[in-house]
Design a protein around this motif. Sequence first.
Motif, short mmCIF file in Angstrom:
data_model
loop_
_atom_site.label_atom_id
_atom_site.label_comp_id
_atom_site.label_asym_id
_atom_site.label_seq_id
_atom_site.Cartn_x
_atom_site.Cartn_y
_atom_site.Cartn_z
N GLY A 17 -18.23 2.15 25.49
CA GLY A 17 -17.56 1.43 26.48
C GLY A 17 -17.57 -0.14 26.03
O GLY A 17 -17.68 -1.23 26.53
N VAL A 18 -17.40 -0.21 24.61
CA VAL A 18 -17.59 -1.61 23.99
C VAL A 18 -16.23 -1.89 23.33
O VAL A 18 -15.68 -0.89 22.61
CB VAL A 18 -18.64 -1.75 22.83
N ILE A 19 -15.59 -3.10 23.37
CA ILE A 19 -14.52 -3.60 22.78
C ILE A 19 -14.77 -4.72 22.13
O ILE A 19 -15.58 -5.47 22.45
CB ILE A 19 -13.25 -3.71 23.38
N GLU A 29 -17.61 -9.38 21.31
CA GLU A 29 -18.07 -8.02 21.83
C GLU A 29 -17.96 -8.04 23.24
O GLU A 29 -18.97 -8.67 23.47
CB GLU A 29 -19.36 -7.46 20.93
N LEU A 30 -17.48 -6.98 23.77
CA LEU A 30 -17.31 -7.08 25.26
C LEU A 30 -17.71 -5.57 25.79
O LEU A 30 -17.33 -4.69 25.20
CB LEU A 30 -15.90 -7.52 25.76
N GLN A 31 -18.90 -5.64 26.80
CA GLN A 31 -18.91 -4.66 27.46
C GLN A 31 -18.03 -4.21 28.59
O GLN A 31 -17.95 -5.36 29.27
CB GLN A 31 -20.43 -4.39 27.95
N VAL A 32 -17.30 -3.20 28.91
CA VAL A 32 -16.29 -3.02 29.82
C VAL A 32 -16.52 -1.66 30.55
O VAL A 32 -17.28 -0.85 30.15
CB VAL A 32 -14.82 -3.02 29.33
N PHE A 63 -19.48 -9.35 29.23
CA PHE A 63 -18.91 -8.19 30.06
C PHE A 63 -17.51 -8.69 30.52
O PHE A 63 -17.03 -9.79 30.77
CB PHE A 63 -19.65 -8.06 31.48
N GLY A 64 -16.45 -7.68 30.11
CA GLY A 64 -15.14 -8.06 30.33
C GLY A 64 -14.58 -7.33 31.67
O GLY A 64 -15.02 -6.15 31.79
N PRO A 85 -26.88 -5.15 35.03
CA PRO A 85 -25.58 -5.36 34.59
C PRO A 85 -25.05 -3.85 34.04
O PRO A 85 -23.78 -3.70 34.51
CB PRO A 85 -25.58 -6.17 33.36
N ARG A 86 -25.95 -2.91 33.44
CA ARG A 86 -25.29 -1.71 32.92
C ARG A 86 -25.04 -0.82 34.21
O ARG A 86 -24.20 -0.23 34.22
CB ARG A 86 -26.45 -1.06 31.97
#
Length: 215
Positions: A17-19, A29-32, A63-64, A85-86
Amino acid sequence: MIGWIKGKVVRRNPASGVIIVEAQGVGWELQVSLQTLAGVPIEGQVVELWIHTNVREDAIQLFGFADEREKQLFRMLTSVPKVGPRNAVAVLGGLPVLELVECIAAGESAKLVKIPGIGKKTAEQIVLTLGDKALTLLEFMRSSGDAAPASAAPASADASDELATAARDVLLSLGWKAKPVEKALAQVLEELGDKAKGTSLDALVRPTLARLMER
């Protein structure tokens, strides 16, 4: 503080789930969530995302989100005791934003429990804490008509097998078991037929997830 980003997709990892988005020579690096990831275009194309910065003692996380409503709901979720957050990202990945807000506003905690990683107590706490706020947000979203999810870039016919694998990896990363994921995904692919050759990750993940949530 970063509030929004526009740049080229350098890497997208469905399993984590990372882009990574390149903007002005920097790779962010964004967690989406699953819902946002499904709308992120393929590597090399441009994406626009809203950003939330989470500062911890040992790390700074970005986070995106596909739109402001998802970002707003993320912040609402992280205000719930013991929902970090997760966990918030996991909840956002379970249902489209509008449907999730409707679920919370209606007090349907049982539906939230179906999301991997969300237990009964957590689901009930989310509904109890955010019920009134979700109802207010729901009324605003319906009146403004801004709840549409981000659109995904269509894939080529040669990429259909890769998309199916990516969809499977995305759902497995969220905690769903391999056997039901593969069964639900096969059903979706069968329904799509020849259209599956030119479909998008979004068009595979969303209906597959919907089938899993019905079980």
